[in-house]
Design a protein around this motif. Structure first.
Motif, PDB file in Angstrom:
ATOM      1  N   LEU A   1      -1.902   1.099  -8.148  1.00  0.00           N
ATOM      2  CA  LEU A   1      -2.541   0.581  -9.553  1.00  0.00           C
ATOM      3  C   LEU A   1      -1.665   1.206 -10.641  1.00  0.00           C
ATOM      4  O   LEU A   1      -1.504   2.362 -10.681  1.00  0.00           O
ATOM      5  CB  LEU A   1      -3.922   1.250  -9.600  1.00  0.00           C
ATOM      6  CG  LEU A   1      -4.554   0.921 -11.114  1.00  0.00           C
ATOM      7  CD1 LEU A   1      -4.940  -0.493 -11.017  1.00  0.00           C
ATOM      8  CD2 LEU A   1      -6.017   1.639 -11.108  1.00  0.00           C
ATOM      9  N   SER A   2      -1.070   0.480 -11.619  1.00  0.00           N
ATOM     10  CA  SER A   2      -0.625   0.908 -12.824  1.00  0.00           C
ATOM     11  C   SER A   2      -1.399   0.901 -13.686  1.00  0.00           C
ATOM     12  O   SER A   2      -2.199   0.002 -14.044  1.00  0.00           O
ATOM     13  CB  SER A   2       0.870   0.092 -13.096  1.00  0.00           C
ATOM     14  OG  SER A   2       1.650   0.083 -12.035  1.00  0.00           O
TER      15      SER A   2
ATOM     16  N   TYR B   1       0.692  -1.017   0.013  1.00  0.00           N
ATOM     17  CA  TYR B   1       0.057  -0.085   0.019  1.00  0.00           C
ATOM     18  C   TYR B   1       0.741   1.195   0.109  1.00  0.00           C
ATOM     19  O   TYR B   1       2.037   1.272   0.515  1.00  0.00           O
ATOM     20  CB  TYR B   1      -0.901  -0.006   1.173  1.00  0.00           C
ATOM     21  CG  TYR B   1      -2.174  -0.624   1.066  1.00  0.00           C
ATOM     22  CD1 TYR B   1      -3.571  -0.094   1.331  1.00  0.00           C
ATOM     23  CD2 TYR B   1      -2.252  -2.079   0.568  1.00  0.00           C
ATOM     24  CE1 TYR B   1      -4.632  -0.811   0.935  1.00  0.00           C
ATOM     25  CE2 TYR B   1      -3.284  -2.654   0.423  1.00  0.00           C
ATOM     26  CZ  TYR B   1      -4.518  -2.089   0.813  1.00  0.00           C
ATOM     27  OH  TYR B   1      -5.574  -2.628   0.404  1.00  0.00           O
ATOM     28  N   ARG B   2       0.427   2.432  -0.514  1.00  0.00           N
ATOM     29  CA  ARG B   2       1.016   3.617  -0.541  1.00  0.00           C
ATOM     30  C   ARG B   2      -0.096   4.862  -0.301  1.00  0.00           C
ATOM     31  O   ARG B   2      -1.070   4.856  -0.764  1.00  0.00           O
ATOM     32  CB  ARG B   2       1.615   3.960  -1.990  1.00  0.00           C
ATOM     33  CG  ARG B   2       2.417   5.190  -1.959  1.00  0.00           C
ATOM     34  CD  ARG B   2       3.239   5.368  -3.251  1.00  0.00           C
ATOM     35  NE  ARG B   2       3.925   6.421  -3.366  1.00  0.00           N
ATOM     36  CZ  ARG B   2       4.662   6.844  -4.472  1.00  0.00           C
ATOM     37  NH1 ARG B   2       4.662   6.130  -5.564  1.00  0.00           N
ATOM     38  NH2 ARG B   2       5.208   8.117  -4.540  1.00  0.00           N
TER      39      ARG B   2
ATOM     40  N   GLU C   1       1.611  10.409 -10.441  1.00  0.00           N
ATOM     41  CA  GLU C   1       1.483   9.441  -9.273  1.00  0.00           C
ATOM     42  C   GLU C   1       0.283  10.236  -8.434  1.00  0.00           C
ATOM     43  O   GLU C   1       0.700  11.564  -8.077  1.00  0.00           O
ATOM     44  CB  GLU C   1       2.806   9.035  -8.549  1.00  0.00           C
ATOM     45  CG  GLU C   1       3.558   8.250  -9.347  1.00  0.00           C
ATOM     46  CD  GLU C   1       4.760   7.895  -8.221  1.00  0.00           C
ATOM     47  OE1 GLU C   1       4.920   8.785  -7.507  1.00  0.00           O
ATOM     48  OE2 GLU C   1       5.269   6.739  -8.514  1.00  0.00           O
ATOM     49  N   SER C   2      -0.702   9.804  -8.336  1.00  0.00           N
ATOM     50  CA  SER C   2      -2.066  10.392  -7.371  1.00  0.00           C
ATOM     51  C   SER C   2      -3.163   9.501  -6.978  1.00  0.00           C
ATOM     52  O   SER C   2      -2.958   8.328  -7.822  1.00  0.00           O
ATOM     53  CB  SER C   2      -2.413  11.643  -8.226  1.00  0.00           C
ATOM     54  OG  SER C   2      -3.067  11.250  -9.444  1.00  0.00           O
ATOM     55  N   PRO C   3      -3.664   9.677  -6.062  1.00  0.00           N
ATOM     56  CA  PRO C   3      -5.015   8.901  -5.749  1.00  0.00           C
ATOM     57  C   PRO C   3      -6.067   9.048  -6.808  1.00  0.00           C
ATOM     58  O   PRO C   3      -6.596  10.261  -7.546  1.00  0.00           O
ATOM     59  CB  PRO C   3      -5.497   9.521  -4.479  1.00  0.00           C
ATOM     60  CG  PRO C   3      -4.446  10.374  -4.074  1.00  0.00           C
ATOM     61  CD  PRO C   3      -3.496  10.943  -5.080  1.00  0.00           C
ATOM     62  N   VAL C   4      -6.759   8.077  -7.243  1.00  0.00           N
ATOM     63  CA  VAL C   4      -7.692   7.974  -8.115  1.00  0.00           C
ATOM     64  C   VAL C   4      -8.838   6.815  -7.701  1.00  0.00           C
ATOM     65  O   VAL C   4      -8.599   6.229  -6.652  1.00  0.00           O
ATOM     66  CB  VAL C   4      -7.497   7.504  -9.583  1.00  0.00           C
ATOM     67  CG1 VAL C   4      -6.464   8.501 -10.227  1.00  0.00           C
ATOM     68  CG2 VAL C   4      -7.015   6.019  -9.539  1.00  0.00           C
TER      69      VAL C   4
ATOM     70  N   ALA D   1      -2.706   5.486  -8.072  1.00  0.00           N
ATOM     71  CA  ALA D   1      -2.361   5.090  -9.337  1.00  0.00           C
ATOM     72  C   ALA D   1      -0.897   5.748  -9.793  1.00  0.00           C
ATOM     73  O   ALA D   1      -0.517   7.032  -9.363  1.00  0.00           O
ATOM     74  CB  ALA D   1      -3.328   5.660 -10.215  1.00  0.00           C
ATOM     75  N   SER D   2      -0.440   5.098 -10.647  1.00  0.00           N
ATOM     76  CA  SER D   2       0.743   5.432 -11.329  1.00  0.00           C
ATOM     77  C   SER D   2       0.510   5.372 -13.057  1.00  0.00           C
ATOM     78  O   SER D   2      -0.028   4.324 -13.521  1.00  0.00           O
ATOM     79  CB  SER D   2       1.998   4.744 -11.119  1.00  0.00           C
ATOM     80  OG  SER D   2       3.202   5.162 -11.888  1.00  0.00           O
TER      81      SER D   2
END
Length: 665
Positions: A444-445, A437-438, A490-493, A502-503
């Motif tokens: 998620l890529s 987890y981050r 890179e940010s939350p989605v 997500a990346s």
């Protein structure tokens, strides 16, 4: 910490065919064909030291004799206790076939008018159904000594005892992967040139082009590369019966002990030649076929289902990009203050259509449990995802040339330009990670099929002095204003009610500015030296680049734009006479920023210079023999994090030599 030895055998076979036919004085027809096969085997033999304590490395290493520098960093220590060394083999072969056919026809229907049609088809195919290997075995030794107080670029690393093929190693990780890639391009061009009888407008260029590029991929991968790790833990979990007679306990580990005949003595020497530090002695590698046979002796079904690569539908996709372009360019010629000038102004308009399709995990079925893991309710069964989109661009350009004298020329050019995203960025791609987890979120890529091109405005200005035949002196300045660039965001989605960190590839909110100056000097010595030395000459050039990010925080830090060296130059001495050609070239560039957001601080690639040489001789009009050598002095290529005494990567790849013969008929 890792040490690696890379070996690669490359083979290239190719042939070209060109035919010309002129049935009338007003029609030229040309046909070209090309075929190339490029094979590599790509072996990498590596060792790694596990000097951290995580859930997947049970047992706590013992560190003694630690020394610290003035900033509190550990610069020397000895690791004992559960001293684990990982033996890794990585293999990345390639087998690529490329062919191309092209037909060109030029028609001269009237004086001053030329019309041309080009039709081309090309295809490149890389066959790999799971031939890449990533094999890891775990071994244990008494101690590892690491000493960074010697003043060398790398620390002294001493293993006790050293690694040999006779030691005991346990099975850990065996991943097979591969991608079968096919890249097809269909290209059509209709172009024309008109030379009007005018004192001002001297040339009009126009054209219509169509380009279709399709990239498709089949992905193959092991389903569980850790199936034989931890002495049968995962075999038990998955309900397999297995032969556990070779399971051994080492410290806090249960491992399948790999038979000694699987290992092969080291096949390299002179490791990191040129470095003064102490490095581990060459280490053994694997015989993969024997390793696979050993796994099958434990449980053949688990081996074939988990280790042998199979089609991974979530990595299968096809992306097509179609670009329709129309352009026109007008050239004006006259005089300005009695100096001849040429000005051409042009405009190019393009319409791009993108379509993609592929198989992705069904994230609509994700149901997270209290432990953060998804319920196994069929979400891993892939579903088809497709996308269709388009965008358009209008790109003006201009070029100006002023002949101040016959030998002194001033040039200025400006244009709006774009750089389209790689087709790999546009693929349908959803790869969730519920293990790590981050920011409290599963990772998620993703791909982004709607990604549009990078855009920039650029201009350059040069002054060129041609003072002798084959001799010149020039200087210029340039600027490029990047409106945005493609990078991984890179940010939350939130997708289907679940939040991820997500990346994915995306357009940056801010751009960058690149500006600089360049100078070039070329001198032929034919008027200064007698034969046979009058074939000598030299070339010198230097480029200065000042670059910066527009993003406020990065701009405040003063970091340059990634990949941009502030200073670079090259110097060439050449000889051309009697069908013989020889070049000795030295190329150098200063450090450049590789990743401004790397863990631990900005990651830099240090300054680098390389000496290359080449020679060729024309035996006849049809045959030429040649020899080429790169990196004659075996230079060091290295990178560091934040400061030069924090080396993150160092490589010496030696001198590469190529010998060959070229034939044309």
């Amino acid at each position: 910490m890792y040490f690696a030895n890379a070996q690669d055998v490359r083979e290239r076979v190719g042939a070209t065919l060109a035919m010309q036919w002129r049935p009338t004085d007003t029609l030229d027809i040309n046909f070209d064909a090309l075929y190339s096969r490029y094979n590599t085997d790509g072996h990498r033999y590596q060792i790694g030291f596990v000097n951290y304590d995580e859930s997947w490395t049970p047992g706590t290493p013992v560190f003694t004799d630690a020394q610290f520098d003035d900033s509190g960093r550990v610069v020397s220590m000895t690791q004992t206790g559960n001293t684990m060394v990982e033996l890794l083999n990585l293999t990345n072969p390639r087998k690529t076939d490329t062919y191309q056919f092209a037909l060109n026809a030029k028609w001269y229907p009237m004086d001053g008018l030329t019309l041309a049609v080009d039709v081309a088809h090309s295809k490149a195919k890389n066959e790999n159904g799971g031939d890449n290997r990533f094999i890891v075995a775990r071994g244990f030794i008494d101690s590892i000594g690491i000493d960074y107080t010697t003043g060398n670029m790398l620390p002294d690393v001493t293993l006790s005892p050293g690694l040999t093929a006779d030691q005991s190693y346990g099975a850990h990780y065996s991943r097979n992967t591969g991608t079968g890639v096919e890249d097809t391009i269909n290209d059509f061009k209709f172009t024309g040139t008109f030379l009007p009888e005018s004192d001002l407008v001297t040339r009009i260029d126009f054209g219509l082009t169509y380009l279709e590029q399709t990239k498709s991929q089949l992905e193959y991968a092991s389903k569980n590369a850790s199936q034989f790790s931890n002495g049968g833990q995962y075999l038990d979990r998955d309900g397999y019966e297995f032969d556990d007679s070779t399971v051994v306990n080492v410290g806090d580990f249960n491992l399948f002990e790999i038979p000694s005949d699987v290992f092969v003595e080291a096949n390299f020497d002179n490791f990191l030649e040129g470095e003064s530090s102490i490095t581990p002695e060459p280490w053994p590698s694997f015989d993969y076929d024997k390793l696979l046979a050993y796994y099958r002796s434990i449980n053949a079904e688990a081996t074939d289902k988990s280790i042998v690569a199979s089609l991974n539908s979530s990595g299968t996709y096809e992306v097509t990009e179609e670009v329709l372009t129309a352009y026109a360019q007008v050239t004006l010629e006259s005089t300005l203050a009695k100096m001849p000038y040429m000005l051409n102004v042009g405009i190019r308009g393009s319409q791009t259509e993108v379509s993609s399709k592929g198989s992705v995990y069904d994230l609509s079925l994700i149901d997270l449990q209290e432990d953060g893991k998804p319920l196994e309710n069929g979400w891993r069964e892939t579903v088809q995802q497709s996308f269709e989109g388009d965008y358009s661009n209008i790109l003006p350009s201009m070029n100006f040339k002023l002949s101040i004298t016959d030998d002194l020329i001033y040039r200025f050019s400006a244009a709006q330009v774009i750089s389209r995203p790689s087709l790999a960025y546009l693929r349908p791609w959803l790869a969730p990670n519920f293990d790590t987890y981050r920011e409290g979120l599963p990772q998620l890529s993703m791909g982004d099929s709607s990604l549009t091109p990078e855009e920039a405005n650029q201009a350059d200005m040069t002054l060129e002095w041609y003072f002798e035949d084959s001799s010149s002196l020039s200087g210029g300045v340039f600027v490029k204003d990047l409106k945005s660039f493609i990078d991984y965001v890179e940010s939350p989605v939130e997708i289907e009610g679940v939040r991820y960190f997500a990346s994915y590839p995306g357009k940056s909110e801010y751009g960058a500015t690149i500006k600089g100056a360049e100078f070039a000097y070329q001198q032929s010595l034919e008027n200064f030296l007698p034969e046979p030395f009058n074939g000598l000459g030299f070339q010198l050039n230097y480029t200065y680049v000042d670059s910066s990010y527009d993003e406020p925080e990065l701009k405040e830090s003063g970091l340059p734009f990634r990949g941009m060296s502030k200073n670079s130059y090259n110097a060439v001495v050449y000889y051309e006479q009697y069908g013989f050609q020889a070049r000795l070239a030295y190329n150098w560039r200063s450090k450049f920023l590789s990743d401004p957001d790397a863990w631990g601080g900005p990651y830099w690639i240090s300054d680098y210079g390389q000496l290359d040489a080449s020679m060729s001789y024309n035996i006849s009009d049809q045959f030429t023999v040649f020899a080429e050598a790169t990196n004659l002095t075996n230079e060091r290529y290295w990178g560091y994090t934040k400061r030069t005494d924090q080396v993150s990567y160092l490589e010496r790849f030696g001198t590469q030599v190529a010998l060959g013969i070229r034939a044309s008929f």
